[in-house]
Design a protein around this motif. Structure first.
Motif, PDB file in Angstrom:
ATOM      1  N   GLY A  35       0.812  -1.214   0.000  1.00 15.49           N
ATOM      2  CA  GLY A  35       0.000   0.000   0.000  1.00 15.49           C
ATOM      3  C   GLY A  35       0.845   1.263   0.000  1.00 15.49           C
ATOM      4  N   LEU A  36       1.967   1.225   0.735  1.00 13.79           N
ATOM      5  CA  LEU A  36       2.867   2.379   0.739  1.00 13.79           C
ATOM      6  C   LEU A  36       3.462   2.616  -0.645  1.00 13.79           C
ATOM      7  CD1 LEU A  36       4.742   1.947   4.149  1.00 13.79           C
ATOM      8  CD2 LEU A  36       3.106   3.732   3.528  1.00 13.79           C
ATOM      9  N   PHE A  37       3.901   1.529  -1.302  1.00 15.75           N
ATOM     10  CA  PHE A  37       4.424   1.652  -2.654  1.00 15.75           C
ATOM     11  C   PHE A  37       3.357   2.202  -3.596  1.00 15.75           C
ATOM     12  CE2 PHE A  37       7.902  -1.296  -1.452  1.00 15.75           C
ATOM     13  CZ  PHE A  37       8.954  -0.595  -2.018  1.00 15.75           C
ATOM     14  N   ASN A  38       2.133   1.742  -3.420  1.00 14.44           N
ATOM     15  CA  ASN A  38       1.039   2.224  -4.256  1.00 14.44           C
ATOM     16  C   ASN A  38       0.799   3.714  -4.029  1.00 14.44           C
ATOM     17  OD1 ASN A  38      -1.286   1.945  -6.041  1.00 14.44           O
ATOM     18  ND2 ASN A  38      -2.540   2.130  -4.198  1.00 14.44           N
ATOM     19  N   GLY A  39       0.850   4.121  -2.761  1.00 12.14           N
ATOM     20  CA  GLY A  39       0.650   5.537  -2.463  1.00 12.14           C
ATOM     21  C   GLY A  39       1.726   6.416  -3.065  1.00 12.14           C
ATOM     22  N   VAL A  40       2.993   5.979  -2.951  1.00  9.89           N
ATOM     23  CA  VAL A  40       4.108   6.746  -3.519  1.00  9.89           C
ATOM     24  C   VAL A  40       4.006   6.790  -5.040  1.00  9.89           C
ATOM     25  CG1 VAL A  40       6.609   6.806  -3.830  1.00  9.89           C
ATOM     26  CG2 VAL A  40       5.647   6.273  -1.576  1.00  9.89           C
ATOM     27  N   SER A  41       3.688   5.632  -5.657  1.00  7.27           N
ATOM     28  CA  SER A  41       3.538   5.572  -7.109  1.00  7.27           C
ATOM     29  C   SER A  41       2.410   6.476  -7.585  1.00  7.27           C
ATOM     30  CB  SER A  41       3.267   4.126  -7.538  1.00  7.27           C
ATOM     31  OG  SER A  41       2.955   4.046  -8.905  1.00  7.27           O
ATOM     32  N   THR A  42       1.294   6.457  -6.862  1.00  6.32           N
ATOM     33  CA  THR A  42       0.154   7.293  -7.247  1.00  6.32           C
ATOM     34  C   THR A  42       0.475   8.774  -7.066  1.00  6.32           C
ATOM     35  OG1 THR A  42      -1.355   5.518  -6.552  1.00  6.32           O
ATOM     36  CG2 THR A  42      -2.307   7.695  -6.866  1.00  6.32           C
TER      37      THR A  42
END
Length: 229
Positions: A35-42
């Motif tokens: 989820g953290l990776f997704n947040g940073v990517s987004t």
């Protein structure tokens, strides 16, 4: 003795929750990292899209302005989010069933069966309250089988349920925005909702990890004199 025609409470055989609890906690940590990776990517995608004219044509699968590397990262992270969501969700529901079953082994007269402790998550309207009620009963029975009704509902459960409802609302809103993402402003709105959802998922996962640990410890203690199936 029971009244004529009344069904006696079903008897449940307890199952050791320790192994499943450890697995659930592991996947909750994995889900948190994904989820953290997704947040940073987004967030990175949001910054790129923010520099485009608002009349730029977009779609769910084709977003202009993203470099090839960003497109690959977007696809990989999206797949990781989906796999993590399915795997973690499955294990969490399996754990809910297991600890509810153990609670019924301690207190056969609990009002929500292990099957419905899971099933209520899929029933519209009822999912706003019933799953919380089932978890509350599981906590109470695990904490003090001799006087479970007198056990207060801990703030930990209330925070978990508030965060879970908020996360569900954000996830539903993001999904609907993505389906309608035919303009840049809707894509930007979807990305903002995704980022907020990723932030909310951090305390949600951490709180549920604490619940899993506490319920596991209480049940292992309460059932220590019994033989697990």
């Amino acid at each position: 003795m029971t009244e004529a025609g009344a069904k006696p409470p079903r008897t449940y055989e307890p199952k050791d929750p320790a192994g499943l609890s450890r697995l659930v906690i592991l996947f909750l940590w994995i889900d948190l990292v994904v989820g953290l990776f997704n947040g940073v990517s987004t967030l990175a995608e949001l910054q790129i899209l923010g520099r485009l004219p608002m009349d730029t044509p977009v779609s769910l699968t084709e977003i202009p302005g993203l470099p090839p590397v960003a497109e690959v990262v977007r696809a990989v992270v999206g797949l990781a989010v989906l796999v993590s969501f399915v795997a973690t969700g499955f294990l969490c529901l399996k754990w809910v069933y297991r600890v509810s079953l153990n609670a019924h082994a301690l207190i056969p007269t609990l009002t929500i069966s292990p099957g419905w402790a899971v099933g209520w998550y899929f029933v519209p309207i009822a999912l706003l309250l019933k799953p919380f009620q089932a978890m509350k009963e599981t906590w109470q029975a695990s904490a003090n089988p001799a006087a479970w009704r007198s056990v207060d509902t801990p703030s930990l459960l209330r925070w978990w349920w508030f965060l879970w409802l908020l996360s569900s609302i954000l996830g539903n809103l993001s999904f609907r925005l993505q389906l309608e993402a035919k303009s840049l402003d809707l894509v930007l709105a979807s990305d903002v909702v995704d980022i907020v959802g990723a932030v909310v998922a951090i305390p949600l996962n951490l709180v549920f990890i604490r619940i899993v640990r506490r319920v596991n410890d209480m049940q292992v203690g309460a059932l220590s004199q019994r033989v697990f199936a």
